[in-house]
Design an enzyme around this catalytic site. Structure first.
Site, PDB file in Angstrom:
ATOM      1  N   ARG A 122       0.818  -1.204   0.000  1.00  0.00           N
ATOM      2  CA  ARG A 122       0.000   0.000   0.000  1.00  0.00           C
ATOM      3  C   ARG A 122       0.852   1.253   0.000  1.00  0.00           C
ATOM      4  NH1 ARG A 122      -4.481  -0.655   3.794  1.00  0.00           N
ATOM      5  NH2 ARG A 122      -5.201  -1.535   1.833  1.00  0.00           N
ATOM      6  N   TYR A 123       1.898   1.246   0.791  1.00  0.00           N
ATOM      7  CA  TYR A 123       2.781   2.406   0.901  1.00  0.00           C
ATOM      8  C   TYR A 123       3.986   2.171   0.006  1.00  0.00           C
ATOM      9  CZ  TYR A 123       0.096   3.391   5.166  1.00  0.00           C
ATOM     10  OH  TYR A 123      -0.891   3.655   6.067  1.00  0.00           O
ATOM     11  N   ARG A 126       7.087  -0.083   1.922  1.00  0.00           N
ATOM     12  CA  ARG A 126       6.932  -1.180   2.885  1.00  0.00           C
ATOM     13  C   ARG A 126       5.727  -2.035   2.524  1.00  0.00           C
ATOM     14  NH1 ARG A 126       5.545   3.775   4.338  1.00  0.00           N
ATOM     15  NH2 ARG A 126       3.983   4.275   5.909  1.00  0.00           N
ATOM     16  N   CYS A 135      -4.516 -17.434  15.004  1.00  0.00           N
ATOM     17  CA  CYS A 135      -4.055 -16.720  16.186  1.00  0.00           C
ATOM     18  C   CYS A 135      -4.302 -17.619  17.378  1.00  0.00           C
ATOM     19  CB  CYS A 135      -4.842 -15.424  16.382  1.00  0.00           C
ATOM     20  SG  CYS A 135      -4.626 -14.278  15.026  1.00  0.00           S
ATOM     21  N   CYS A 139      -9.410 -12.102  18.602  1.00  0.00           N
ATOM     22  CA  CYS A 139      -9.983 -10.892  19.176  1.00  0.00           C
ATOM     23  C   CYS A 139     -11.340 -10.655  18.553  1.00  0.00           C
ATOM     24  CB  CYS A 139      -9.097  -9.698  18.862  1.00  0.00           C
ATOM     25  SG  CYS A 139      -7.394  -9.972  19.291  1.00  0.00           S
ATOM     26  N   CYS A 142     -11.283  -7.990  15.778  1.00  0.00           N
ATOM     27  CA  CYS A 142     -10.308  -8.155  14.697  1.00  0.00           C
ATOM     28  C   CYS A 142     -10.801  -7.568  13.375  1.00  0.00           C
ATOM     29  CB  CYS A 142      -9.998  -9.636  14.503  1.00  0.00           C
ATOM     30  SG  CYS A 142      -8.793  -9.925  13.205  1.00  0.00           S
ATOM     31  N   ARG A 144      -9.556  -8.349  10.512  1.00  0.00           N
ATOM     32  CA  ARG A 144      -9.537  -9.386   9.488  1.00  0.00           C
ATOM     33  C   ARG A 144     -10.415 -10.564   9.892  1.00  0.00           C
ATOM     34  NH1 ARG A 144      -3.583  -8.677   9.696  1.00  0.00           N
ATOM     35  NH2 ARG A 144      -3.275  -6.702   8.639  1.00  0.00           N
ATOM     36  N   ASP A 303     -12.100   0.124  13.053  1.00  0.00           N
ATOM     37  CA  ASP A 303     -12.465   0.333  11.652  1.00  0.00           C
ATOM     38  C   ASP A 303     -13.873  -0.176  11.329  1.00  0.00           C
ATOM     39  OD1 ASP A 303     -12.374  -2.357  10.857  1.00  0.00           O
ATOM     40  OD2 ASP A 303     -10.182  -2.238  10.942  1.00  0.00           O
ATOM     41  N   ASP A 340      -7.622   4.255  10.072  1.00  0.00           N
ATOM     42  CA  ASP A 340      -7.234   3.557   8.849  1.00  0.00           C
ATOM     43  C   ASP A 340      -8.329   3.861   7.832  1.00  0.00           C
ATOM     44  OD1 ASP A 340      -5.506   1.982   7.336  1.00  0.00           O
ATOM     45  OD2 ASP A 340      -5.271   0.535   8.965  1.00  0.00           O
ATOM     46  N   LYS A 347      -3.230   4.797   6.941  1.00  0.00           N
ATOM     47  CA  LYS A 347      -3.465   5.367   8.268  1.00  0.00           C
ATOM     48  C   LYS A 347      -3.388   6.884   8.217  1.00  0.00           C
ATOM     49  CE  LYS A 347      -1.327   1.306  10.283  1.00  0.00           C
ATOM     50  NZ  LYS A 347      -0.922   0.703   8.989  1.00  0.00           N
TER      51      LYS A 347
HETATM   52  C1  LIG Z   1      -0.200  -0.320   8.874  1.00  0.00           C
HETATM   53  C2  LIG Z   1       0.284  -0.793   7.606  1.00  0.00           C
HETATM   54  C3  LIG Z   1       1.628  -0.642   7.251  1.00  0.00           C
HETATM   55  C4  LIG Z   1       2.650  -0.012   8.159  1.00  0.00           C
HETATM   56  O1  LIG Z   1       2.383   1.302   8.415  1.00  0.00           O
HETATM   57  P1  LIG Z   1       3.343   2.134   9.360  1.00  0.00           P
HETATM   58  O2  LIG Z   1       2.667   3.459   9.490  1.00  0.00           O
HETATM   59  O3  LIG Z   1       4.663   2.210   8.668  1.00  0.00           O
HETATM   60  O4  LIG Z   1       3.460   1.397  10.653  1.00  0.00           O
HETATM   61  C5  LIG Z   1       2.027  -1.111   6.016  1.00  0.00           C
HETATM   62  N1  LIG Z   1       1.155  -1.677   5.161  1.00  0.00           N
HETATM   63  C6  LIG Z   1      -0.140  -1.792   5.463  1.00  0.00           C
HETATM   64  C7  LIG Z   1      -1.058  -2.408   4.471  1.00  0.00           C
HETATM   65  C8  LIG Z   1      -0.620  -1.364   6.704  1.00  0.00           C
HETATM   66  O5  LIG Z   1      -1.916  -1.520   7.002  1.00  0.00           O
HETATM   67  S1  SF4 Z   2      -6.561  -8.667  16.044  1.00  0.00           S
HETATM   68 FE1  SF4 Z   2      -7.066 -10.410  14.669  1.00  0.00          FE
HETATM   69  S2  SF4 Z   2      -5.140 -10.972  13.729  1.00  0.00           S
HETATM   70 FE2  SF4 Z   2      -4.645  -9.720  15.537  1.00  0.00          FE
HETATM   71  S3  SF4 Z   2      -4.305 -11.189  17.202  1.00  0.00           S
HETATM   72 FE3  SF4 Z   2      -6.423 -10.551  17.300  1.00  0.00          FE
HETATM   73  S4  SF4 Z   2      -7.537 -12.099  16.074  1.00  0.00           S
HETATM   74 FE4  SF4 Z   2      -5.376 -12.299  15.541  1.00  0.00          FE
END
Ligand SMILES: *Cc1c(COP(=O)(O)O)cnc(C)c1O
Ligand code: SF4
Length: 440
Positions: A122-123, A126, A135, A139, A142, A144, A303, A340, A347
């Site tokens: 995305r960025y 990174r 996991c 959570c 979560c 996802r 989110d 996000d 973010k």
């Molecule tokens: C959060 C996230 C990152 C890392 O973001 P930082 O601001 O550098 O911590 C990288 N890729 C994705 C898809 C993210 O959601």
């Molecule tokens: S937030 Fe989702 S991915 Fe992260 S530890 Fe909890 S259940 Fe696992």
């Protein structure tokens, strides 16, 4: 008797095999004995859901899996379990299956920004690399939720190989975030292999691990694991504590092991209604984190994933919390509050406003106490003439100078750039202009 023994005694009699302290501290035993059914949870806590509630909860668990480590379950205060922050994060609520109008399956568009399976790019510099799909504790908040815990889509070795190939062939990637699920669900040996592969990629400068283990299964942080991690510096680890009650002596021991192994530690907290939406809880949490050598990194606005509506607070709650922290406590204890952005915008930091007004030669600011002051700006500042030819510049940044400067809004501020606006392609006024000129 220490706290650990008290907790053990509360839960142990109701969990088969939990009466042996050595076994209790064995993370594999904890995983094998995680509680995945409502009946098991009722028996272990000595509570009972009423029938109507149970029907709804069973339905919820069918939608979004439940799994709680005996350790995490033992943190619940059974006398007031419905208000307990650990109970609320670990056990389903009847509100989870209510899907609201604005809820989305993939609010962060992680799929759309995925060039290969397991990678979200995305960025610019990174990537997020989902190396595990499970996991130790799911959570309830979560992001996802829709994919995590579905053992049917665990990463295959082909997918992992293809993801590594993508990173290898994309020189812009200098930071790789291992995420999941929880990457510490992998065995030490698998993790070692994966980190070795990443170390071998020259353009990857840092690797980060995102894991909830120190909070939900601190026994996963063994000396052997720390030895593996220490071999792959520079490696940063971000964990996920949401409430001071999670910082037990066992969790603190796990954090100390990681810090002693030389791993820089950060923490990401999710702002959750009914769990930590309170300035005093947050103050206590960040103080306990820094006392354990963990730097609060992000505070996330909850989110728009499905099933999270009961956890969402207004954004104002987060700003109120940040207002109560900045200036009132150590700067390094204050996380950055981020939203996000839906559809993959990434973010976005949000803050209280500190600039009250601005004149041509001074900026008027307010501090945390409400004192308002004027900061005089220099009269004779000359912006350095920049051509972005860093190699010829007498203030050279050296060999690793990036080829282009930042784009986006930062790009609008560049002297050498002709761009002076950013216009969405759906802008009607611009479309009309284009159509007008095309038609003659
Ligand atoms: C959060 C996230 C990152 C890392 O973001 P930082 O601001 O550098 O911590 C990288 N890729 C994705 C898809 C993210 O959601
Ligand atoms: S937030 Fe989702 S991915 Fe992260 S530890 Fe909890 S259940 Fe696992």
């Amino acid at each position: 008797m220490n706290v650990n023994e008290t907790r053990l005694e509360a839960v142990a009699p109701r969990l088969q095999g939990a009466d042996d302290p050595a076994r209790w501290r064995d993370w594999r035993w904890q995983l094998r004995n995680s509680l995945t059914s409502l009946g098991d949870v009722e028996r272990a806590l000595g509570i009972e859901f009423d029938e109507a509630e149970r029907v709804l909860l069973e339905d919820t668990v069918r939608h979004f899996p439940m799994s709680v480590t005996p350790y995490y379950l033992s943190l619940i205060d059974v006398d007031d379990y419905r208000n307990d922050p650990v109970f609320r994060q670990a056990l389903p609520s009847t509100e989870e299956i209510i899907v609201r109008d604005h809820d989305m399956k993939d609010p962060l568009a992680e799929d759309a920004d995925s060039p290969v399976a397991l990678i979200t790019h995305r960025y610019p510099d990174r990537v997020l690399f989902r190396v595990a799909n499970t996991c130790s504790m799911y959570c309830r908040h979560c992001t996802r939720k829709r994919t995590v815990g579905d053992t049917g889509c665990a990463p295959t070795s082909e997918e992992l190989g293809a993801a590594l190939d993508y990173i290898r062939s994309t020189p812009a990637v200098r930071d790789v975030l291992l995420s999941g699920g929880d990457p510490l669900m992998l065995s030490d040996a698998r993790l070692d292999e994966l980190l070795t592969e990443l170390d071998a990629i020259e353009h990857v400068e840092v690797v980060r691990l995102g894991t909830r283990m120190p909070a939900v299964l601190p026994y996963r942080i063994t000396d052997e694991l720390c030895k593996v991690l220490a071999r792959h510096q520079p490696l940063w680890l971000n964990t996920h504590f949401n409430h001071p009650a999670e910082l037990t002596p066992d969790a603190e021991e796990a954090l100390a092991r990681l810090a002693d192994a030389g791993i820089p530690l950060g923490n990401q907290t999710v702002l959750l209604a009914g769990v930590n939406d309170c300035s005093r809880i947050m103050l206590r949490l960040v103080h306990r984190l820094v006392a354990n050598r963990v730097r609060p990194y992000y505070l996330y606005q909850c989110d728009l994933s499905e099933g999270l509506s009961h956890f969402r607070t207004p954004v104002g709650k987060g700003i109120e919390i940040i207002e109560s922290l900045i200036g009132h406590t150590s700067g390094f204890a204050v996380p950055t509050y981020v939203i996000d952005a839906p559809h993959g915008g990434g973010k976005i930091p949000v803050m209280p406003n500190y600039i009250v007004s601005w004149a041509s030669d001074r900026v008027v600011l307010r501090n945390y106490e409400g004192v308002i002051c004027a900061y005089r700006e220099p009269d004779d500042y000359k912006r350095a003439a920049c051509t972005e030819e860093c190699d010829d510049c007498d203030r050279s940044v050296g060999r690793s100078c990036p080829e282009t400067g930042p784009g986006g809004v930062a790009g609008l501020m560049r002297e050498c750039d002709q761009a002076d606006s950013l216009v969405p392609d759906t802008n009607v006024r611009y479309q009309r202009r284009e159509n007008g000129s095309a038609d003659g």
